[in-house]
Design an enzyme around this catalytic site. Structure first.
Site, PDB file in Angstrom:
ATOM      1  N   CYS A  85       0.900  -1.276  -0.090  1.00 40.04           N
ATOM      2  CA  CYS A  85       0.005   0.121   0.003  1.00 40.04           C
ATOM      3  C   CYS A  85       0.940   1.329   0.015  1.00 40.04           C
ATOM      4  O   CYS A  85       0.579   2.055  -0.766  1.00 40.04           O
ATOM      5  CB  CYS A  85      -1.152   0.021   1.288  1.00 40.04           C
ATOM      6  N   CYS A 208       0.006 -11.397  17.347  1.00 45.65           N
ATOM      7  CA  CYS A 208      -0.410 -12.025  15.963  1.00 45.65           C
ATOM      8  C   CYS A 208      -1.603 -11.096  15.452  1.00 45.65           C
ATOM      9  O   CYS A 208      -2.402 -10.909  16.151  1.00 45.65           O
ATOM     10  CB  CYS A 208      -0.565 -13.159  15.686  1.00 45.65           C
ATOM     11  N   SER A 209      -1.486 -10.412  14.065  1.00 44.99           N
ATOM     12  CA  SER A 209      -2.497  -9.742  13.768  1.00 44.99           C
ATOM     13  C   SER A 209      -3.835 -10.532  13.404  1.00 44.99           C
ATOM     14  O   SER A 209      -3.939 -11.887  13.207  1.00 44.99           O
ATOM     15  CB  SER A 209      -1.966  -9.148  12.408  1.00 44.99           C
ATOM     16  N   HIS A 335      -7.097  -6.724   9.413  1.00 48.49           N
ATOM     17  CA  HIS A 335      -6.092  -6.675   8.564  1.00 48.49           C
ATOM     18  C   HIS A 335      -6.185  -6.351   7.165  1.00 48.49           C
ATOM     19  O   HIS A 335      -6.934  -7.128   6.496  1.00 48.49           O
ATOM     20  CB  HIS A 335      -5.470  -8.115   8.863  1.00 48.49           C
TER      21      HIS A 335
END
Ligand SMILES: [Zn+2]
Lengths: 383, 143
Positions: A85, A208-209, A335
């Protein structure tokens, strides 16, 4: 020619974030795209450049067909995983500065929770062919499994602890609750983090995402044209992309504790003519807590090895030294491959960040990180 | 019950001597004929001098711990039965690394720089994989 102040983020848009969107990835892409275009005060027909997400689930043709883009002059992809991105911001600014196009739409959408989880897709992706061939057979293939030795090495060399990681997770959750558009909406304590199950030591569940459904999009326009558009101007002052040596196989990387971010940061700060001390707010790619800590070092907010000390005592919270991931990040908001980080930084600089607004934010930084070590950095200013 | 197959990549001619070597109980590394640089994982070109000419040499299989992780969540069903398992990033004496499971020891025994050596585990007639064991101090030939 430098890309300094050539591009501006003129529109931002998001869908709701969830674990079951009930819509196709294309539909989500289009919803966020229309929202971003309207936010800029543009019509879809004004879009003359597109950078779809580099996993090729949605391609330029889909955008032309559905949005009715009759005069598309530029299309590209920036396939750097989570660094995509911010890499797209650089790509769009370059195309605009070269006079190729005026308004570039950059959307990201995924059904990352409901439509096939992300964790184990690594060995199907060409940039990870090496990992799939030589490490997946012994049980190292998911990002958590491959990044964990980087974090362990940092802990052994510098005394960084799991409690330092907890600090990041807890602060990010607090911001998600203030944001109100986040998937995670209940408070998280250090104790919750410390008692959460191990995934790949030293990573626990809350390091963790999330895997999420939804979409986010931005419009990048020429900084000149942005003067005539609807929103306060958010100008791209600096941007950079960096790739570490041994980009696919972390195992073979000379220094496990350094990411491509260090290279990207030199470029972005140099272009913007500012230093880390000047940054009012940061949105730092947080696929794992440790990756935030490591980037803080690579970005120059502290020395290598001092990330643990930096994040203690609330530095990343509102009112802290460097308010970070004020939307809740990938860890607690959703996410969206970091496009939600770009959206949040724009909102911060416009003064639209609601309960998580950093008072007087004028200069901000956003990073992307992905594909085992690629780093991207952009510095935006209100102008 | 039939056990679930490990994830394996399609055959890659650039790496065939590596897999052949494992089946014979050797860890084969590429050495550049032109400049002598040892490289791993197997690939066609020497990044130092851009020579394609390569010879395959067996590693001495001695190394030191660079880092490690203990896997508690199997992202692939083939590894469910092995949980938890420890993976060690090993600095081989030849200057390249491998990422291999630890055998006959627990992660609490690990530290950066600890000596390990590579062992070979036969999975099937077609597949042998590398692993490592700790070299105890009293067996250490160098001290
Ligand atoms: Zn060579």
């Amino acid at each position: 020619m430098s890309l300094y102040a050539r591009g501006a983020i003129t529109g931002v848009g998001e869908t709701e974030y969830s674990r079951a969107s009930g819509r196709s990835v294309l539909r989500l892409t289009l919803e966020a795209s229309l929202a971003a275009i309207a936010d800029a005060g543009l019509a879809p027909g004004d879009i003359d450049g597109v950078i779809p997400y580099g996993n090729f689930q949605v391609v330029a043709e889909d955008l032309i067909t559905n949005l009715g883009l009759s005069d598309l002059r530029f299309s590209a992809v920036t396939p750097l995983g989570g660094a995509s991105c911010v890499a797209a911001v650089q790509c769009a600014a370059a195309a605009i500065a070269a006079g190729v196009c005026n308004h570039v739409l950059v959307p990201v959408a995924r059904n990352g929770a409901s439509g096939g989880r992300i964790g184990m897709r690594v060995n199907e992706m060409p940039q990870f062919r090496v990992v799939g061939e030589f490490e997946a057979p012994v049980g190292a293939a998911a990002p958590a499994q491959l990044y964990a030795p980087m974090a362990r090495r940092h802990m052994e060399l510098y005394g960084t602890t799991s409690r330092d990681f907890a600090e990041i997770a807890v602060t990010t959750r607090r911001h998600a609750i203030l944001n109100g558009r986040a998937i995670m909406s209940t408070p998280l304590s250090v104790e919750d983090h410390q008692s959460s199950r191990l995934i790949a030591d030293p990573f626990r569940l809350y390091d963790c995402s999330l895997e999420s459904d939804g979409a986010a999009a931005i419009v990048v326009s020429s900084a000149e044209r942005a003067r005539d558009l609807r929103q306060p101007r958010v100008v791209v002052l600096g941007v950079g992309e960096g790739h570490p040596e041994s980009p696919s196989a972390i195992t073979q990387r000379r220094d496990l504790t350094r990411l491509g971010t260090a290279v990207a940061a030199r470029c972005a700060f140099g272009m913007a003519g500012v230093t880390p001390e000047d940054i009012d707010v940061a949105e730092i790619y947080d696929c794992f807590t440790y990756i935030v800590l490591c980037q803080l070092e690579d970005l120059g907010f502290c020395e290598k090895g001092e990330g643990g000390a930096f994040v203690r005592d609330g530095a990343l919270g509102l009112g802290g030294r460097l308010p970070t991931n004020t939307h809740g990040g990938l860890l607690s908001q959703a996410h969206m491959v970091g496009m939600n980080h770009v959206v949040e930084l724009v909102r911060q600089l416009r003064g639209e960040a609601g309960a998580a607004q950093v008072v007087g934010a004028e200069l901000g930084l956003v990073t992307g990180y992905g594909d085992m070590g690629d780093g991207t950095v952009a510095i935006f200013g209100r102008a | 019950m039939e056990s679930i197959e490990r994830p394996l990549a399609p055959p890659n001619p650039d790496a065939a001597p590596y897999w052949d070597g494992l089946r014979e109980g050797r860890l084969m590394l590429q050495s550049c004929v032109s400049c002598g640089t040892v490289r791993h994982y197997p690939r066609p070109l020497c990044a130092e001098c851009h020579s394609f000419e390569v010879e395959w040499l067996p590693s001495c299989c001695m190394g030191r711990v660079h880092s490690w992780t203990v896997i508690h969540h199997a992202f692939h069903p083939a590894f469910e039965d092995e949980l938890p398992y420890c993976l060690v990033t090993v600095d081989l004496a030849e200057g390249v690394r491998v990422n291999v499971p630890l055998r006959d020891a627990g992660p609490h025994e690990l530290g950066i720089g600890h000596r390990v050596h590579i062992v070979f585990e036969r999975e099937s007639a077609a597949l042998t994989l590398p692993a490592c064991v700790l070299v105890l101090r009293n067996e250490d030939p160098v001290v």
